[in-house]
Design a protein around this motif. Structure first.
Motif, PDB file in Angstrom:
ATOM      1  N   UNK A 239      -3.572 -13.882 -16.867  1.00 27.49           N
ATOM      2  CA  UNK A 239      -3.660 -14.743 -15.683  1.00 27.49           C
ATOM      3  C   UNK A 239      -3.590 -13.924 -14.403  1.00 27.49           C
ATOM      4  N   UNK A 240      -4.310 -14.395 -13.397  1.00 28.46           N
ATOM      5  CA  UNK A 240      -4.315 -13.688 -12.110  1.00 28.46           C
ATOM      6  C   UNK A 240      -2.946 -13.724 -11.433  1.00 28.46           C
ATOM      7  N   UNK A 241      -2.187 -14.791 -11.683  1.00 31.32           N
ATOM      8  CA  UNK A 241      -0.889 -14.919 -11.026  1.00 31.32           C
ATOM      9  C   UNK A 241       0.269 -14.469 -11.905  1.00 31.32           C
ATOM     10  N   UNK A 242      -0.018 -13.684 -12.943  1.00 34.70           N
ATOM     11  CA  UNK A 242       1.055 -13.173 -13.802  1.00 34.70           C
ATOM     12  C   UNK A 242       1.980 -12.289 -12.977  1.00 34.70           C
ATOM     13  N   UNK A 243       3.306 -12.405 -13.154  1.00 42.86           N
ATOM     14  CA  UNK A 243       4.249 -11.606 -12.349  1.00 42.86           C
ATOM     15  C   UNK A 243       4.066 -10.111 -12.608  1.00 42.86           C
ATOM     16  N   UNK A 244       4.280  -9.344 -11.553  1.00 42.90           N
ATOM     17  CA  UNK A 244       4.043  -7.903 -11.643  1.00 42.90           C
ATOM     18  C   UNK A 244       4.933  -7.245 -12.699  1.00 42.90           C
ATOM     19  N   UNK A 245       6.172  -7.735 -12.834  1.00 39.92           N
ATOM     20  CA  UNK A 245       7.077  -7.125 -13.823  1.00 39.92           C
ATOM     21  C   UNK A 245       6.537  -7.256 -15.238  1.00 39.92           C
ATOM     22  N   UNK A 246       5.789  -8.333 -15.491  1.00 34.76           N
ATOM     23  CA  UNK A 246       5.250  -8.519 -16.822  1.00 34.76           C
ATOM     24  C   UNK A 246       4.085  -7.620 -17.138  1.00 34.76           C
ATOM     25  N   UNK A 343      12.838   3.158  -0.140  1.00 35.19           N
ATOM     26  CA  UNK A 343      13.586   1.932  -0.404  1.00 35.19           C
ATOM     27  C   UNK A 343      14.240   1.375   0.844  1.00 35.19           C
ATOM     28  N   UNK A 344      14.171   2.080   1.954  1.00 34.99           N
ATOM     29  CA  UNK A 344      14.935   1.658   3.124  1.00 34.99           C
ATOM     30  C   UNK A 344      14.078   0.828   4.070  1.00 34.99           C
ATOM     31  N   UNK A 345      14.689  -0.226   4.550  1.00 35.40           N
ATOM     32  CA  UNK A 345      14.064  -1.030   5.603  1.00 35.40           C
ATOM     33  C   UNK A 345      14.999  -0.943   6.812  1.00 35.40           C
ATOM     34  N   UNK A 346      14.564  -0.176   7.811  1.00 40.28           N
ATOM     35  CA  UNK A 346      15.455   0.122   8.929  1.00 40.28           C
ATOM     36  C   UNK A 346      15.221  -0.832  10.100  1.00 40.28           C
ATOM     37  N   UNK A 347      16.286  -1.073  10.782  1.00 43.38           N
ATOM     38  CA  UNK A 347      16.196  -1.861  12.015  1.00 43.38           C
ATOM     39  C   UNK A 347      17.346  -1.450  12.921  1.00 43.38           C
ATOM     40  N   UNK A 361      15.378  -3.839  -2.766  1.00 40.83           N
ATOM     41  CA  UNK A 361      15.002  -2.487  -3.186  1.00 40.83           C
ATOM     42  C   UNK A 361      13.932  -2.539  -4.261  1.00 40.83           C
ATOM     43  N   UNK A 362      12.924  -1.703  -4.218  1.00 38.75           N
ATOM     44  CA  UNK A 362      11.910  -1.667  -5.282  1.00 38.75           C
ATOM     45  C   UNK A 362      12.496  -1.075  -6.559  1.00 38.75           C
ATOM     46  N   UNK A 363      11.834  -1.364  -7.655  1.00 43.26           N
ATOM     47  CA  UNK A 363      12.327  -0.918  -8.949  1.00 43.26           C
ATOM     48  C   UNK A 363      11.990   0.548  -9.181  1.00 43.26           C
ATOM     49  N   UNK A 364      12.922   1.252  -9.825  1.00 49.58           N
ATOM     50  CA  UNK A 364      12.693   2.657 -10.137  1.00 49.58           C
ATOM     51  C   UNK A 364      11.724   2.794 -11.302  1.00 49.58           C
ATOM     52  N   UNK A 365      10.958   3.846 -11.289  1.00 46.92           N
ATOM     53  CA  UNK A 365      10.021   4.142 -12.376  1.00 46.92           C
ATOM     54  C   UNK A 365      10.189   5.601 -12.788  1.00 46.92           C
ATOM     55  N   UNK A 366       9.723   5.897 -14.001  1.00 45.60           N
ATOM     56  CA  UNK A 366       9.764   7.295 -14.435  1.00 45.60           C
ATOM     57  C   UNK A 366       8.447   7.979 -14.091  1.00 45.60           C
ATOM     58  N   UNK A 367       8.294   9.190 -14.560  1.00 47.19           N
ATOM     59  CA  UNK A 367       7.110   9.975 -14.211  1.00 47.19           C
ATOM     60  C   UNK A 367       5.828   9.388 -14.782  1.00 47.19           C
ATOM     61  N   UNK A 368       5.943   8.501 -15.769  1.00 49.41           N
ATOM     62  CA  UNK A 368       4.764   7.870 -16.376  1.00 49.41           C
ATOM     63  C   UNK A 368       4.462   6.517 -15.753  1.00 49.41           C
ATOM     64  N   UNK A 369       5.248   6.144 -14.737  1.00 50.23           N
ATOM     65  CA  UNK A 369       5.029   4.864 -14.082  1.00 50.23           C
ATOM     66  C   UNK A 369       5.667   3.689 -14.808  1.00 50.23           C
ATOM     67  N   UNK A 370       6.501   3.969 -15.768  1.00 51.18           N
ATOM     68  CA  UNK A 370       7.161   2.889 -16.512  1.00 51.18           C
ATOM     69  C   UNK A 370       8.416   2.436 -15.774  1.00 51.18           C
TER      70      UNK A 370
END
Length: 798
Positions: A239-246, A343-347, A361-370
């Motif tokens: 599906x086009x609207x499938x969540x990115x985490x999936x 990861x920082x949003x400054x103001x 904060x965005x999710x951490x990934x390894x060197x393979x993008x996992x």
């Protein structure tokens, strides 16, 4: 009372009232209906014209009809009858049981909604590929009974022309396309909505094995093109609207194990209490467990890809250790480090102070993008030590009653490696309360201490054989002693040691291999009365000699009821037991007249095989037909001319041929004329067949009708038991046959069984006179005393 006409009249006198009562009960239900009401007795579905697989489709559609009519057994709506003969209860008691528990109120015809049922049937036909299906609904009534009739014009059934999988080159689409060879949707198959749903589940399961932890079957869309004229094309895509985490695979970063987790959450944790063992961070403040058990049970690895197989395997292993009351596994996403500039949003506020918002904060990934996850295990230990006390009583069909007291102590984590230590002590007595008394045999006593140690792994000289199934393999050590004291006859001492392995191949298949099995039998305090019996019976005498039984045995069980309960289930138990073969080879040539010995004590030599096959047919939701075939064969050689008494087969009793008392039948056509109080017949060969029809009656009460047949035989002829030798050509003519009825009271925690049986065929009678149907006479007290056997037992016979 040998006049066949008398017996015929007597049988009719018993059957006619039963048949009339059924008829009266069936008719009487209608008179209890309220005025102007009719009883709904069910619906049926007809296909016009007929279609392929009509029987299965009809059964499926009829299962959707509502309401369900009152249940029936043998055509009798017995629950409705119980409801009708009782009154609305004012309190607890028999009337309450009849009306509220065992009874069932009438299903009235006015509750029938033909239009709703028709819509449900049309929808199900469309789900099965009959897109132009139509259903007509009508009802017919007679004698205040209403039946619904649905006529289905199914039309053409659509088939699958082509299944298209994603063609894009991104990793997820490539993985889905790679599963196409295992698809459940085959060109030429009928369109089936349930099969399409199963296909989504299949793809999801395949992706779970590739790390897609957050993927879901709902992320897939199966577009069906039915505009092609009688066939459909199915297009599979994400599906086009499938969540990115999936859409991303996940790997394991940290593995944290808390071995003393409290469900209440009231636990204090101090810094530095965890320790590292391999890939694991373990919190065990009470030092209850050696970390090696987690190495054998947790299959996730640091940096390894998440897979559902490892997930299920790990949870099942931890549960099957039987040392944890609760096992919980949670996965937490690993987020990028707050110090990471990405990861920082400054103001800046008006004072020039920098604010940093880490809530997104965005999710951490390894060197393979996992994506990265932490696996957190929360384990609640079960009570380590327990004590169980049990008292039981029983009554035998040979006028003996008895009682047994047992106490067992268990340590679930004896050496901190999930070992189970079990110490048992049981003692009992048996005494005669009626019938013909036999001097000196009225009382017997038993004492049996036992120690069992279950180690949750294979202990062998070889490495890497513990496997990675969901079931924990076990090494089992057993040491036991049993004393049987028969007042006025003998004491029998039995010492045993057994060491081996138990493992399950899967949920249906279980193996037990006892590599070493040693049993030392030592009789003592033999009286002159019993010695005289031994002198007359060489087979019995051999069983009461000092002897070693040293060998190996293997047992295999297949039981698909543990996987699923279907219309047809199968059970198989096969056993191979050999003794004395290696010892015999080492000690050279010998025979039973000049046996080889260990410390001047002879050892047994034999091969014993047995197979127990059962099938369970579910005729409907209330009736089941069960069959069993048991075949046993033993061959003694070298030191022995017969199997040891404890290894011989016997027949009769509450779990065998229930019309004959235990050990009082056979071998062959031999029949002991002695009092059955001392029945001890056994043989080297056994054939037994059982069939039983089981039906749920009401509440916790079930009924059964059964027929049992079988016998035992000796491998070699003996003058003490004429007719006991096995001859293949005569085996069927020497079978005993019995029948009977039973009641079973299912209390959930146990099932109490009462079976009343009587013989139809007695193999010890002369040929031509073994069938005794013409002698059945329930009105004769003498016949009842000699032939009726009441069996009281716990659990099903098979």
């Amino acid at each position: 009372m040998n006049n066949p006409n008398v017996h015929t009249k007597m049988r009719w006198s018993l059957l006619l009232p039963a048949a009339l009562s059924l008829l009266v009960c069936s008719c009487s239900n209608l008179k209890y209906l309220p005025a102007n009401e009719q009883l709904y007795v069910g619906g049926k579905v007809n296909f016009d014209p007929k279609v392929k697989d009509q029987k299965d489709l009809t059964e499926e559609l009829e299962g959707l009809l509502r309401p369900k009519p009152n249940s029936k057994v043998l055509g009798l709506r017995y629950k409705l009858w119980l409801y009708n003969i009782s009154k609305p209860p004012k309190g607890k008691g028999l009337n309450y049981l009849l009306h509220e528990k065992w009874g069932e109120p009438p299903v009235l015809a006015r509750t029938l909604d033909l239009d709703k049922n028709r819509d449900i049937l049309v929808n199900r036909l469309q789900n099965r590929g009959f897109f132009q299906g139509a259903v007509d609904a009508d009802s017919s009534g007679k004698n205040r009974k209403v039946t619904a009739v649905y006529t289905a014009d199914a039309g053409h059934r659509y088939t699958i022309r082509e299944v298209r999988f994603p063609q894009e080159d991104d990793p997820l689409d490539s993985l889905i396309r790679g599963t196409a060879k295992s698809t459940l949707l085959k060109p030429g198959d009928y369109y089936d909505l349930d099969r399409i749903k199963d296909e989504r589940e299949r793809i999801d399961a395949a992706l779970k094995e590739q790390g897609y932890f957050y993927f879901s079957p709902d992320n897939l869309i199966m577009r069906v093109d039915s505009s092609l004229g009688g066939v459909v094309d199915i297009n599979v895509r994400v599906k086009d609207d499938a969540p990115e985490k999936g859409l991303r695979p996940y790997a394991i970063r940290n593995i944290n194990i808390n071995t003393n987790y409290s469900l209440s959450g009231n636990q204090r944790r101090r810094r530095g209490e965890e320790y590292t063992y391999g890939d694991f961070s373990i919190l065990d403040t009470r030092h209850q467990f050696r970390p090696i058990i987690f190495k054998r049970s947790v299959f996730f690895k640091h940096g390894g890809l998440y897979t559902r197989r490892m997930h299920n395997l790990t949870l099942n292993r931890l549960v099957n250790l039987n040392v944890f009351k609760f096992v919980k596994l949670e996965f937490t996403d690993v987020l990028q480090n707050p110090k990471d500039s990405l990861a920082r949003e400054k103001a800046r506020d008006t004072a020039g102070i920098e604010r940093v918002d880490f809530s997104e904060r965005p999710q951490a990934t390894d060197s393979l993008g996992r994506g990265l996850m932490d696996a957190n295990f929360y384990l609640t230990p079960d009570k380590k030590k327990s004590l169980r006390f049990q008292v039981s009583g029983y009554s035998k069909s040979n006028n003996f009653v008895g009682s047994e007291v047992s106490i067992s102590a268990r340590n679930r984590n004896w050496l901190k490696g999930a070992e189970l230590l079990e110490v048992k002590l049981a003692g009992g007595f048996e005494t005669q309360v009626g019938g013909k008394q036999v001097t000196g045999s009225s009382n017997s006593y038993s004492l049996s201490p036992e120690v069992n140690l279950y180690i949750p792994r294979f202990i062998t000289p070889f490495k890497g054989i513990n496997g990675s199934t969901i079931f924990v393999p076990k090494t089992i050590l057993n040491v036991g002693y049993e004393l049987l004291k028969r007042t006025g006859f003998y004491n029998l001492n039995s010492f045993r040691f057994q060491g081996g392995y138990n493992w399950k191949e899967n949920e249906a298949k279980e193996h037990t291999l006892n590599v070493v099995s040693v049993n030392y039998v030592l009789p003592s305090h033999i009286t002159d009365t019993f010695q005289h019996r031994l002198d007359l019976d060489p087979v019995l005498r051999q069983s009461f000699e000092k002897q070693f039984i040293i060998g190996t045995n293997y047992n295999y069980v297949y039981n698909d009821q543990l996987i699923r309960e279907s219309r047809f289930n199968t059970y198989f138990n096969g056993n191979v037991d050999v003794a004395g073969n290696l010892l015999g080879a080492v000690m050279g040539k010998h025979d039973f007249e000049h046996p080889a010995t260990i410390g001047n004590i002879p050892f047994s030599q034999y091969v014993r095989l047995s197979a127990d096959v059962r099938n369970y047919w579910k005729l409907n939701k209330n009736v089941r037909w069960v069959n069993r075939l048991f075949i046993g064969y033993g061959y003694a050689y070298g030191n022995s001319r017969s199997l040891p008494f404890v290894k011989q087969f016997y027949i009769g009793g509450s779990n065998s041929i229930r019309a004959f008392r235990a050990r009082a039948l056979g071998p062959g056509t031999y029949y002991t004329r002695e009092n059955n109080l001392f029945a001890n017949e056994a043989g080297d060969i056994k054939l037994e067949m059982n069939t039983e029809l089981r039906a749920k009656l009401f509440g916790l009460v079930n009924g059964a009708v059964f027929v049992d047949a079988g016998n035992i035989w000796l491998q070699r002829a003996t003058p003490e038991r004429p007719g006991g030798e096995f001859h293949f050509s005569k085996a069927l003519s020497q079978l005993a046959v019995g029948t009977g009825v039973g009641l079973r009271f299912d209390f959930s925690i146990l099932l109490l069984r009462l079976d009343l049986a009587f013989p139809l065929r007695k193999p010890y009678l002369p040929e031509g006179r073994r069938w005794v149907l013409d002698q059945i006479n329930f009105g004769d007290a003498g016949w009842r005393k000699e032939n009726l056997v009441l069996n009281i037992a716990i659990g099903y016979p098979f």
